[in-house]
Scaffold this active site. Sequence first.
Site, PDB file in Angstrom:
ATOM      1  N   HIS A  95     -21.308  14.530  46.204  1.00 44.28           N
ATOM      2  CA  HIS A  95     -20.784  15.337  47.306  1.00 44.28           C
ATOM      3  C   HIS A  95     -20.879  16.832  47.048  1.00 44.28           C
ATOM      4  O   HIS A  95     -20.672  17.628  47.963  1.00 44.28           O
ATOM      5  CB  HIS A  95     -19.328  14.947  47.575  1.00 44.28           C
ATOM      6  CG  HIS A  95     -19.147  13.483  47.755  1.00 44.28           C
ATOM      7  ND1 HIS A  95     -18.615  12.667  46.772  1.00 44.28           N
ATOM      8  CD2 HIS A  95     -19.462  12.664  48.778  1.00 44.28           C
ATOM      9  CE1 HIS A  95     -18.595  11.415  47.201  1.00 44.28           C
ATOM     10  NE2 HIS A  95     -19.113  11.381  48.409  1.00 44.28           N
ATOM     11  N   CYS A 117     -26.263  15.360  45.973  1.00 46.86           N
ATOM     12  CA  CYS A 117     -27.381  14.955  46.828  1.00 46.86           C
ATOM     13  C   CYS A 117     -28.180  16.188  47.233  1.00 46.86           C
ATOM     14  O   CYS A 117     -27.602  17.190  47.659  1.00 46.86           O
ATOM     15  CB  CYS A 117     -26.851  14.245  48.065  1.00 46.86           C
ATOM     16  SG  CYS A 117     -28.139  13.884  49.283  1.00 46.86           S
ATOM     17  N   HIS A 145     -12.349  16.815  52.614  1.00 45.20           N
ATOM     18  CA  HIS A 145     -13.480  16.060  52.079  1.00 45.20           C
ATOM     19  C   HIS A 145     -14.159  16.890  50.994  1.00 45.20           C
ATOM     20  O   HIS A 145     -14.343  18.103  51.130  1.00 45.20           O
ATOM     21  CB  HIS A 145     -14.471  15.734  53.200  1.00 45.20           C
ATOM     22  CG  HIS A 145     -15.507  14.724  52.818  1.00 45.20           C
ATOM     23  ND1 HIS A 145     -16.629  15.046  52.074  1.00 45.20           N
ATOM     24  CD2 HIS A 145     -15.598  13.389  53.055  1.00 45.20           C
ATOM     25  CE1 HIS A 145     -17.356  13.965  51.896  1.00 45.20           C
ATOM     26  NE2 HIS A 145     -16.747  12.939  52.477  1.00 45.20           N
ATOM     27  N   GLU A 147     -17.193  17.170  50.017  1.00 49.94           N
ATOM     28  CA  GLU A 147     -18.411  17.880  50.404  1.00 49.94           C
ATOM     29  C   GLU A 147     -18.073  19.178  51.132  1.00 49.94           C
ATOM     30  O   GLU A 147     -18.693  20.219  50.890  1.00 49.94           O
ATOM     31  CB  GLU A 147     -19.293  17.002  51.291  1.00 49.94           C
ATOM     32  CG  GLU A 147     -20.596  17.684  51.677  1.00 49.94           C
ATOM     33  CD  GLU A 147     -21.408  16.876  52.671  1.00 49.94           C
ATOM     34  OE1 GLU A 147     -22.123  17.504  53.477  1.00 49.94           O
ATOM     35  OE2 GLU A 147     -21.330  15.634  52.648  1.00 49.94           O
ATOM     36  N   CYS A 215     -27.417  13.984  57.456  1.00 45.42           N
ATOM     37  CA  CYS A 215     -28.554  13.474  56.693  1.00 45.42           C
ATOM     38  C   CYS A 215     -29.268  12.343  57.437  1.00 45.42           C
ATOM     39  O   CYS A 215     -28.685  11.655  58.289  1.00 45.42           O
ATOM     40  CB  CYS A 215     -28.110  13.039  55.304  1.00 45.42           C
ATOM     41  SG  CYS A 215     -27.604  11.328  55.130  1.00 45.42           S
ATOM     42  N   SER A 243     -14.893   6.695  52.562  1.00 50.65           N
ATOM     43  CA  SER A 243     -16.306   6.989  52.823  1.00 50.65           C
ATOM     44  C   SER A 243     -16.444   7.440  54.272  1.00 50.65           C
ATOM     45  O   SER A 243     -16.327   6.638  55.197  1.00 50.65           O
ATOM     46  CB  SER A 243     -17.164   5.747  52.570  1.00 50.65           C
ATOM     47  OG  SER A 243     -18.457   5.908  53.112  1.00 50.65           O
ATOM     48  N   SER A 244     -16.704   8.723  54.457  1.00 49.45           N
ATOM     49  CA  SER A 244     -16.779   9.271  55.814  1.00 49.45           C
ATOM     50  C   SER A 244     -17.831   8.569  56.651  1.00 49.45           C
ATOM     51  O   SER A 244     -17.586   8.183  57.797  1.00 49.45           O
ATOM     52  CB  SER A 244     -17.081  10.773  55.749  1.00 49.45           C
ATOM     53  OG  SER A 244     -17.226  11.322  57.037  1.00 49.45           O
ATOM     54  N   SER A 288     -23.110   4.364  50.691  1.00 49.33           N
ATOM     55  CA  SER A 288     -22.762   4.251  49.276  1.00 49.33           C
ATOM     56  C   SER A 288     -22.425   2.822  48.870  1.00 49.33           C
ATOM     57  O   SER A 288     -21.779   2.595  47.850  1.00 49.33           O
ATOM     58  CB  SER A 288     -21.573   5.180  48.964  1.00 49.33           C
ATOM     59  OG  SER A 288     -20.508   4.946  49.860  1.00 49.33           O
TER      60      SER A 288
END
Length: 333
Positions: A95, A117, A145, A147, A215, A243-244, A288
């Site tokens: 993240h 990533c 979050h 990220e 993404c 997990s978003s 994931s």
Amino acid sequence: MSAPVPLEVGIARSAGPSNSGKRVLLAEPRGYCAGVDRAVETVEKALDKYGAPIYVRKEIVHNRHVVDTLAERGVVFVDETDEVPEGAVLVFSAHGVSPAVHQSAAERQLRTIDATCPLVTKVHQEAKRFARDDYDILLIGHEGHEEVEGTAGEAPDHVQLVDGPDAVDSVTVRDPSKVIWLSQTTLSVDETMQTVQRLRQKFPQLQDPPSDDICYATQNRQVAVKAMAPECDLVIVVGSRNSSNSVRLVEVALGAGAKAAHLVDFAREIDPAWLEGVETVGITSGASVPEILVQGVVQFLAEHGFHDVRPVTTANETLVFALPRELRGSRRS
């Protein structure tokens, strides 16, 4: 980045006899994306090279099974760098982290390996670029979050978080002619564009990011769910609650016409009552999620009379990211 190859959406095969009318639609693509595969392999290779313990800041990816499996092999998950012994090996999660975290690790003389990533890194670079040009950056994402925290940390004086369409009313900028939006990579495409539309109504000169921030894998999984959801009495999304992108898949399924949708980490979490009166179950998994967990759900459904398994294929993903330079040289086959 190579673009996904569009494939014909349809029914291609059956896994067994179907005389009950019960069937499973299996979304393709699903599960691991290139960034998650790289991050998990990074930790595995670090264990091979340096031995346990290996430290990881936060969860390497947001999946309970993956985290627990790595912990059994000697990975220690920590919240912050000050929990890591000086000089130890620390992996940054997929993240991403802020410059302040990098600095903290350097001060503790940690040997760091960055498993961020590359698509998240791209958003970081965009934030730095537009901050240098003195833009107000409206970062669409979910508060708290990891990220979002990492991206905002690249330019804290220029970034404002916009957590969904309802947050737009409170956004203020210095110069409406120098405003750009960026986004967390794992959001719902539809909801993000609703937020952008609201922002553009308020700031007509709002600029778009140079390329999509959400993404390719997140978009592909949502497209596959949209393709099968109208036919589904029930959609089961395999993924963890933090997990978003997995949570978004449940929302997308319901929005696209599924009569019901549930998020589960494991097949054992499925309530058999969900299957009452159901003929078509859709299955997908977050980016994931290892495939073994999906197959556990397929097996559970087979035990309840759902033998007919049919893929719904909307894209073919072939992208692979190189490992961090510290670990390059041998990839698993």
